[in-house]
Design an enzyme around this catalytic site. Structure first.
Site, mmCIF file in Angstrom:
data_model
loop_
_atom_site.group_PDB
_atom_site.id
_atom_site.type_symbol
_atom_site.label_atom_id
_atom_site.label_comp_id
_atom_site.label_asym_id
_atom_site.label_seq_id
_atom_site.Cartn_x
_atom_site.Cartn_y
_atom_site.Cartn_z
ATOM 1 N N ASP A 185 -17.322 14.186 12.201
ATOM 2 C CA ASP A 185 -18.128 14.497 13.385
ATOM 3 C C ASP A 185 -17.239 14.506 14.628
ATOM 4 O O ASP A 185 -16.617 13.497 14.952
ATOM 5 C CB ASP A 185 -19.241 13.450 13.530
ATOM 6 N N LEU A 202 -17.801 27.192 15.357
ATOM 7 C CA LEU A 202 -17.258 25.884 14.962
ATOM 8 C C LEU A 202 -18.402 24.916 14.682
ATOM 9 O O LEU A 202 -18.905 24.236 15.576
ATOM 10 C CB LEU A 202 -16.370 25.324 16.096
ATOM 11 N N HIS A 206 -20.768 33.338 7.692
ATOM 12 C CA HIS A 206 -21.352 33.098 9.026
ATOM 13 C C HIS A 206 -21.640 34.418 9.752
ATOM 14 O O HIS A 206 -21.695 34.451 10.984
ATOM 15 C CB HIS A 206 -20.403 32.293 9.940
ATOM 16 N N ASN A 257 -20.010 22.537 11.046
ATOM 17 C CA ASN A 257 -19.386 21.775 9.963
ATOM 18 C C ASN A 257 -18.425 22.676 9.205
ATOM 19 O O ASN A 257 -17.297 22.316 8.929
ATOM 20 C CB ASN A 257 -20.454 21.237 9.024
ATOM 21 N N ASN A 301 -20.788 22.167 22.003
ATOM 22 C CA ASN A 301 -20.881 20.834 22.603
ATOM 23 C C ASN A 301 -19.568 20.143 22.938
ATOM 24 O O ASN A 301 -19.549 19.261 23.797
ATOM 25 C CB ASN A 301 -21.667 19.908 21.667
ATOM 26 N N LYS A 305 -34.537 25.063 4.080
ATOM 27 C CA LYS A 305 -34.888 24.979 5.494
ATOM 28 C C LYS A 305 -35.727 26.209 5.827
ATOM 29 O O LYS A 305 -35.484 27.289 5.273
ATOM 30 C CB LYS A 305 -33.630 25.004 6.370
ATOM 31 N N VAL A 347 -19.797 22.221 17.216
ATOM 32 C CA VAL A 347 -18.589 21.821 17.949
ATOM 33 C C VAL A 347 -18.350 22.777 19.125
ATOM 34 O O VAL A 347 -18.110 22.343 20.260
ATOM 35 C CB VAL A 347 -17.358 21.804 17.016
ATOM 36 N N GLU A 394 -29.101 31.424 14.108
ATOM 37 C CA GLU A 394 -29.084 32.231 12.891
ATOM 38 C C GLU A 394 -30.495 32.573 12.427
ATOM 39 O O GLU A 394 -30.735 33.655 11.901
ATOM 40 C CB GLU A 394 -28.294 31.494 11.796
HETATM 41 P P1 ADP Z 1 -23.636 23.309 10.367
HETATM 42 O O1 ADP Z 1 -22.377 23.993 9.954
HETATM 43 O O2 ADP Z 1 -24.038 22.198 9.451
HETATM 44 O O3 ADP Z 1 -24.765 24.243 10.764
HETATM 45 P P2 ADP Z 1 -23.553 22.615 13.193
HETATM 46 O O4 ADP Z 1 -23.269 23.951 13.788
HETATM 47 O O5 ADP Z 1 -24.875 22.009 13.452
HETATM 48 O O6 ADP Z 1 -23.193 22.551 11.670
HETATM 49 O O7 ADP Z 1 -22.413 21.614 13.729
HETATM 50 C C1 ADP Z 1 -22.413 20.273 13.352
HETATM 51 C C2 ADP Z 1 -21.199 19.607 13.957
HETATM 52 O O8 ADP Z 1 -21.203 19.794 15.367
HETATM 53 C C3 ADP Z 1 -21.190 18.095 13.792
HETATM 54 O O9 ADP Z 1 -20.619 17.712 12.565
HETATM 55 C C4 ADP Z 1 -20.335 17.643 14.956
HETATM 56 O O10 ADP Z 1 -18.977 17.641 14.561
HETATM 57 C C5 ADP Z 1 -20.514 18.729 15.986
HETATM 58 N N1 ADP Z 1 -21.269 18.299 17.164
HETATM 59 C C6 ADP Z 1 -22.594 18.257 17.344
HETATM 60 N N2 ADP Z 1 -22.891 17.775 18.572
HETATM 61 C C7 ADP Z 1 -21.728 17.485 19.172
HETATM 62 C C8 ADP Z 1 -21.348 16.958 20.456
HETATM 63 N N3 ADP Z 1 -22.265 16.629 21.365
HETATM 64 N N4 ADP Z 1 -20.033 16.821 20.723
HETATM 65 C C9 ADP Z 1 -19.098 17.147 19.813
HETATM 66 N N5 ADP Z 1 -19.376 17.653 18.609
HETATM 67 C C10 ADP Z 1 -20.670 17.821 18.288
#
Ligand code: ADP
Length: 403
Positions: free
Chosen positions: A283, A210, A181, A212, A335, A17, A332, A385
């Site tokens: 998710d 919070l 992190h 993945n 959102n 990325k 998480v 990040e």
């Molecule tokens: P990564 O660790 O891959 O960078 P992110 O910080 O992008 O992950 O978080 C991804 C997770 O955020 C998704 O798997 C989902 O569980 C959660 N998520 C994203 N949007 C929402 C939302 N609108 N409501 C609840 N959970 C969400």
């Protein structure tokens, strides 16, 4: 022309990325991702300055091919690796072990140390290293900076970083708590101080990252004093597909009684546990939807997730002694209002509280969700990040150039 841009590269095990950031204007003129490296149909999605998106699907055998593709797309937009506006490349490196507590300009010694750390991060450090080596081959004169996920946590005191294991065995195999992190935790703490209009040095903060993957940290005056991830990113909070804290006896039981192989256990703990293991979904959007419909497995997954979060908030309260803010970040955290509400509910006696209208409001950007009377602020602070890696890279390179 002054060089004001930093290319941030995050070379994972099978993806790269990237984002190009202009540190003076704050603009991000290019970004993209190469996925499925090594597979017959690798995919490169690139977004250029005018927002134009280009997609290419073809085999990219390794990170070298992927980075050549990235360099090619950037060059097609007049922003190649030899562009005079490009100051440096900032690489996300997952494991910096005990050696690195700050970003470093990459030289042979740094590269060798990242290589020595591969046994501690076998899925991540090889990709990170390939990114560094290929970028250097493409433009040997361009400064390269490594920014480590573990660095922010190097301030943890020994009593937080040590496992209570036989010291000789632990030291021989470099087994200790490193935490991950870190760039996110560092960025979110600074932003929280801005949001509260206070000096970071006088704040005690609990950060809940919070995504993945998920981790909590206890930060006193800007210095991390404890974090929930350990030797690997498996420890701590419940995650999308990882269990977080687990009795180590479970692993012995899986091997001895269930007859599972090390690889089988590794797969179970990294891919088939956490929210996925409990209810089949990782998710949180889907879990909240299913919970609303009365799905019991989703409810249990939600409750286990939140219970663990609460335990960490309580533990870090005790570690810090006084808390000024509890902060939610990442997918998480940013959102999922129901997760925030459930994690804080019942903690009012300790100080933090959440006001429903603020928590459920569709607001973006850093914001407070606690009522004015709360003794401890509760905030949502979106993480970034890439910006943190770019900022650390820019500061290091301009400082070194200035002597
Ligand atoms: P990564 O660790 O891959 O960078 P992110 O910080 O992008 O992950 O978080 C991804 C997770 O955020 C998704 O798997 C989902 O569980 C959660 N998520 C994203 N949007 C929402 C939302 N609108 N409501 C609840 N959970 C969400």
């Amino acid at each position: 022309m002054t060089a004001t841009r930093v290319l941030v590269l995050n070379s994972g095990s099978s993806s790269v990325k990237y984002q190009l950031l202009d540190m003076v204007t704050g603009r991000r003129p290019a970004a993209g991702i190469v996925e499925r490296i090594g597979e017959p149909a690798s995919r490169h999605l690139h977004t250029g300055a005018d927002g134009e998106r280009r997609e290419r699907v073809r085999r990219m055998a390794d990170h070298e091919a992927a980075l050549e593709s990235v360099a090619g797309e950037l060059a097609a937009d007049g922003m190649g690796l030899d562009s005079p506006e490009l100051l440096a490349i900032g690489h996300r490196v997952v494991h910096g072990g005990e050696a690195f507590s700050a970003p470093v300009a990459v030289d042979e010694e740094v590269e060798a140390e990242i290589e020595r750390l591969i046994p501690l991060a076998p899925l991540h450090n090889p990709g990170n290293l390939a990114g560094i080596r290929t970028a250097r081959a493409l433009n040997p004169a361009l400064p390269q900076v490594a920014v480590f996920d573990t660095a922010f946590h190097r301030t943890m005191p020994e009593h937080a970083a040590r496992y209570a294991l036989d010291v000789a065995t632990a030291d021989e195999h470099r087994i200790r708590r490193y935490g991950f992190h870190g760039t996110s935790h560092a960025y979110v703490c600074r932003k929280t101080a801005e949001l509260l209009g206070r000096e970071l040095s006088e704040l005690n903060i609990i950060v809940l990252h919070l995504g993945n993957g998920a981790s909590a940290s206890a930060v006193a005056g800007g210095r991390c004093v404890d974090t929930s991830m350990g030797l690997t990113p498996l420890e701590g909070l419940v995650m999308g597909t990882r269990p977080g804290d687990l009795d180590p006896g479970v692993i012995i039981h899986l091997a001895r009684v269930a007859g599972m192989s090390v690889d089988g256990i590794d797969h179970l703990l990294n891919h088939r546990s956490g929210l996925t293991g409990l209810c089949g979904d990782n998710d949180m959007r889907e879990i909240c939807r299913r919970t609303d419909e009365g799905d019991e497995a989703a409810r249990l997954a939600f409750d286990v997730y939140v219970h663990r979060l609460k335990k960490y908030i309580g533990a870090y309260y005790a570690v810090l002694g006084r808390v000024d803010a509890v902060v939610f970040t990442a997918g998480v955290g940013e959102n999922a209002a129901p997760v925030r509400a459930a994690a804080i509910s019942g903690l009012e006696e300790l100080g933090p509280a959440v006001r429903a209208e603020l928590n459920f409001a569709r607001t973006e950007g850093p914001r407070l969700i606690s009522p004015e009377y709360a003794r401890v602020a509760v905030a949502v602070v979106p993480t970034d990040e890439e910006l943190e890696i770019a900022t650390q890279t820019y500061e290091l390179v301009t400082r070194e150039a200035g002597g």
